[in-house]
Design an enzyme around this catalytic site. Structure first.
Site, PDB file in Angstrom:
ATOM      1  N   GLU A  13       0.834  -1.188   0.000  1.00 43.68           N
ATOM      2  CA  GLU A  13       0.000   0.000   0.000  1.00 43.68           C
ATOM      3  C   GLU A  13       0.876   1.248   0.000  1.00 43.68           C
ATOM      4  O   GLU A  13       1.979   1.246   0.536  1.00 43.68           O
ATOM      5  CB  GLU A  13      -0.881   0.031   1.242  1.00 43.68           C
ATOM      6  N   CYS A  48       3.631   8.415   0.886  1.00 38.87           N
ATOM      7  CA  CYS A  48       4.151   7.474   1.886  1.00 38.87           C
ATOM      8  C   CYS A  48       4.326   6.121   1.212  1.00 38.87           C
ATOM      9  O   CYS A  48       3.361   5.528   0.740  1.00 38.87           O
ATOM     10  CB  CYS A  48       3.156   7.390   3.046  1.00 38.87           C
ATOM     11  N   CYS A  54       6.478  -6.979   7.747  1.00 38.97           N
ATOM     12  CA  CYS A  54       7.563  -6.469   8.586  1.00 38.97           C
ATOM     13  C   CYS A  54       7.868  -7.483   9.672  1.00 38.97           C
ATOM     14  O   CYS A  54       6.961  -8.097  10.232  1.00 38.97           O
ATOM     15  CB  CYS A  54       7.153  -5.140   9.220  1.00 38.97           C
ATOM     16  N   CYS A  68       5.904  -4.544  15.964  1.00 40.54           N
ATOM     17  CA  CYS A  68       5.437  -3.604  16.981  1.00 40.54           C
ATOM     18  C   CYS A  68       3.972  -3.934  17.275  1.00 40.54           C
ATOM     19  O   CYS A  68       3.204  -4.223  16.358  1.00 40.54           O
ATOM     20  CB  CYS A  68       5.591  -2.168  16.499  1.00 40.54           C
ATOM     21  N   CYS A 102       0.910  -2.182  15.420  1.00 41.13           N
ATOM     22  CA  CYS A 102       1.042  -1.919  13.985  1.00 41.13           C
ATOM     23  C   CYS A 102       0.486  -3.066  13.155  1.00 41.13           C
ATOM     24  O   CYS A 102       0.793  -4.236  13.404  1.00 41.13           O
ATOM     25  CB  CYS A 102       2.512  -1.707  13.649  1.00 41.13           C
ATOM     26  N   ASN A 135      -3.921   5.051  15.564  1.00 38.42           N
ATOM     27  CA  ASN A 135      -4.946   4.793  14.565  1.00 38.42           C
ATOM     28  C   ASN A 135      -5.415   3.345  14.767  1.00 38.42           C
ATOM     29  O   ASN A 135      -4.651   2.419  14.510  1.00 38.42           O
ATOM     30  CB  ASN A 135      -4.330   4.984  13.171  1.00 38.42           C
ATOM     31  N   CYS A 188      -0.283   2.919   8.475  1.00 42.38           N
ATOM     32  CA  CYS A 188       0.644   1.827   8.290  1.00 42.38           C
ATOM     33  C   CYS A 188       0.012   0.443   8.080  1.00 42.38           C
ATOM     34  O   CYS A 188      -0.529  -0.141   9.009  1.00 42.38           O
ATOM     35  CB  CYS A 188       1.472   1.810   9.576  1.00 42.38           C
TER      36      CYS A 188
HETATM   37  N1  SAH Z   1       9.041   0.611  10.213  1.00 35.65           N
HETATM   38  C1  SAH Z   1       9.291   2.003  10.286  1.00 35.65           C
HETATM   39  C2  SAH Z   1       8.524   2.797   9.261  1.00 35.65           C
HETATM   40  C3  SAH Z   1       7.123   2.403   8.984  1.00 35.65           C
HETATM   41  S1  SAH Z   1       5.956   2.688  10.277  1.00 35.65           S
HETATM   42  C4  SAH Z   1       9.034   2.530  11.664  1.00 35.65           C
HETATM   43  O1  SAH Z   1       8.509   1.792  12.496  1.00 35.65           O
HETATM   44  O2  SAH Z   1       9.396   3.657  11.933  1.00 35.65           O
HETATM   45  C5  SAH Z   1       5.711   4.439  10.213  1.00 35.65           C
HETATM   46  C6  SAH Z   1       5.168   5.027  11.506  1.00 35.65           C
HETATM   47  O3  SAH Z   1       3.794   4.641  11.706  1.00 35.65           O
HETATM   48  C7  SAH Z   1       5.922   4.540  12.744  1.00 35.65           C
HETATM   49  O4  SAH Z   1       6.247   5.585  13.606  1.00 35.65           O
HETATM   50  C8  SAH Z   1       4.921   3.597  13.337  1.00 35.65           C
HETATM   51  O5  SAH Z   1       5.171   3.388  14.683  1.00 35.65           O
HETATM   52  C9  SAH Z   1       3.608   4.266  13.051  1.00 35.65           C
HETATM   53  N2  SAH Z   1       2.447   3.392  13.231  1.00 35.65           N
HETATM   54  C10 SAH Z   1       2.363   2.073  13.041  1.00 35.65           C
HETATM   55  N3  SAH Z   1       1.120   1.612  13.325  1.00 35.65           N
HETATM   56  C11 SAH Z   1       0.409   2.692  13.714  1.00 35.65           C
HETATM   57  C12 SAH Z   1      -0.944   2.868  14.169  1.00 35.65           C
HETATM   58  N4  SAH Z   1      -1.779   1.863  14.236  1.00 35.65           N
HETATM   59  N5  SAH Z   1      -1.335   4.126  14.508  1.00 35.65           N
HETATM   60  C13 SAH Z   1      -0.478   5.165  14.411  1.00 35.65           C
HETATM   61  N6  SAH Z   1       0.800   5.049  13.990  1.00 35.65           N
HETATM   62  C14 SAH Z   1       1.244   3.825  13.665  1.00 35.65           C
HETATM   63 FE1  SF4 Z   2       7.415  -2.697  11.354  1.00 39.22          FE
HETATM   64 FE2  SF4 Z   2       5.131  -1.486  11.943  1.00 39.22          FE
HETATM   65 FE3  SF4 Z   2       7.055  -1.666  13.776  1.00 39.22          FE
HETATM   66 FE4  SF4 Z   2       7.385  -0.032  11.679  1.00 39.22          FE
HETATM   67  S1  SF4 Z   2       5.832   0.154  13.289  1.00 39.22           S
HETATM   68  S2  SF4 Z   2       8.890  -1.499  12.522  1.00 39.22           S
HETATM   69  S3  SF4 Z   2       6.328  -1.228  10.092  1.00 39.22           S
HETATM   70  S4  SF4 Z   2       5.932  -3.400  12.869  1.00 39.22           S
END
Ligand code: SAH
Ligand code: SF4
Length: 363
Positions: free
Chosen positions: A111, A124, A131, A135, A138, A310, A353
């Protein structure tokens, strides 16, 4: 949890077309020049090729009308300029935000989100399919990592949107879609160079942002690169206990190791780092969390980008109410930390994300 070398080594590097024939969208100018001279053409043809691929976003060699028929046939046989195809486009009703679901050549979905602003259009893009970091809040990490994206595939995301939305000039690119860019270091760095190059997509280095969950050794490596873009570090907590619970990579690279890498990066590049902080109700939104964040970041003169969580279907987290968000922000401001709050754009199309892909899969 795999380490970054395992993450990189585990999966095939190339898309199918790249394995068979080099995809020209992933080559740097000197490599393109070598390729065209190997095919018996003068070096300047490389610039013509680049301008068709990146400037005019053509999808076939046949469209490259200033190249001879013979040369085009040779290119067709030995190379590729294939790219992703559009699966679905969703437009937000409330903001100039569009989400594209693209299918890579092996069918894997990624996406990308185009976020319109007053003076800019930020795209973006993704760096991996899935991944491995996982996290907890996410959507991208829920199903683990499928594979790294190739440099050509990373660059192609920008080319595709240039084609799909020709009237919306892309001014900024953020690598904040699916995946951990520093776990796909070489391909991402190569792609960023192509995005930045005047012969490539021509996007200014200061307008390209890479966001990482904090792979400390790779941040040290970034500090030694010969050109810099904007760096964001996804912090989300200012103490190891909280951070390890939501960002598992913290167990491998805890805060003191991560902060040391950030200090080295700042010392080498004289750049400011933006720290992202997803606010999760009852997890990291307490006053003591904000105070700790001030203490941690003040010496680095770090900026903070607060991101209201989110919601992701099936995950147990909640977004703090606005009062709590404002109070958190106030503590950072009083502590002298420059802080922005990410405005919500396109929540109606799940423009966060990894979420679109998740829905596609579960459908
Ligand atoms: N993997 C990298 C880049 C992609 S994620 C990273 O973790 O930085 C980009 C951003 O979106 C990150 O700061 C991540 O923590 C945030 N993110 C992921 N899931 C999210 C969610 N459900 N709500 C808000 N931000 C989120
Ligand atoms: Fe991976 Fe999502 Fe963590 Fe970014 S926030 S490192 S995309 S699991």
């Amino acid at each position: 949890m795999p380490n970054e070398r395992e993450i990189e080594a585990k999966l095939p590097r190339g898309s199918r077309s790249e394995k068979d024939r080099p995809n020209l969208k992933g080559l740097l100018l000197p490599e393109l020049e070598r390729l065209v001279t190997d095919l018996g053409e003068p070096k300047f043809r490389a610039g013509q090729l680049a301008s068709w691929m990146f400037g005019k976003a053509v999808t076939s060699f046949d469209e490259m009308t200033d190249l001879s028929k013979g040369f085009r046939t040779a290119l067709q046989q030995k190379t590729a300029i294939t790219g992703a195809s559009l699966i679905r486009e969703s437009r937000s009703h409330y903001s100039p935000t569009t989400k594209y679901l693209l299918g890579l050549e092996d069918g894997q979905p990624v996406e990308i989100v185009l976020i319109g602003g007053r003076e800019r259009n930020t795209l973006c893009i993704s760096s991996q399919v899935g991944c491995a970091i996982g996290c907890r809040f996410c959507a991208s990490g829920l199903a683990g990592l499928s594979r790294n994206m190739t440099a050509a595939e990373i660059v192609d995301q920008v080319i595709q949107v240039r084609r799909l939305a020709p009237n919306r000039a892309i001014t900024n690119v953020v690598i904040m879609g699916m995946g951990e860019p520093l776990a796909n270091y070489n391909n991402v760095l190569r792609a960023v160079r192509i995005l930045n190059a005047p012969w490539g997509l021509g996007i200014g280095a200061r307008k390209i942002t890479l966001s990482t969950s904090g792979i400390a050794p790779k941040i040290h490596q970034l500090a030694r690169e010969d050109f810099q873009f904007e760096l964001s570090v996804s912090l989300h907590a200012a103490d190891d206990r909280t951070r390890s619970a939501i960002v598992p990579i913290n167990r491998r690279y805890p805060l003191d190791v991560l902060m040391e890498a950030c200090r080295a990066y700042i010392a080498a590049t004289h750049r400011i780092i933006t720290f992202e902080y997803v606010l999760l109700k009852g997890v990291n939104d307490r006053f003591e969390d904000a105070n700790r964040l001030v203490t941690l970041l003040r010496p680095l003169k770090g900026k903070v980008n607060l991101i209201p969580y989110n919601p992701v279907e099936g995950l147990p987290y909640e977004t703090p109410d606005e009062g709590r968000q404002a109070a958190f922000l106030q503590i950072l401001h009083s502590g002298g930390i420059t802080t922005t709050v990410r405005r919500e754009r396109g929540r109606d199309i799940d423009a966060a994300c990894g979420q679109l892909r998740l829905k596609e899969k579960s459908r």
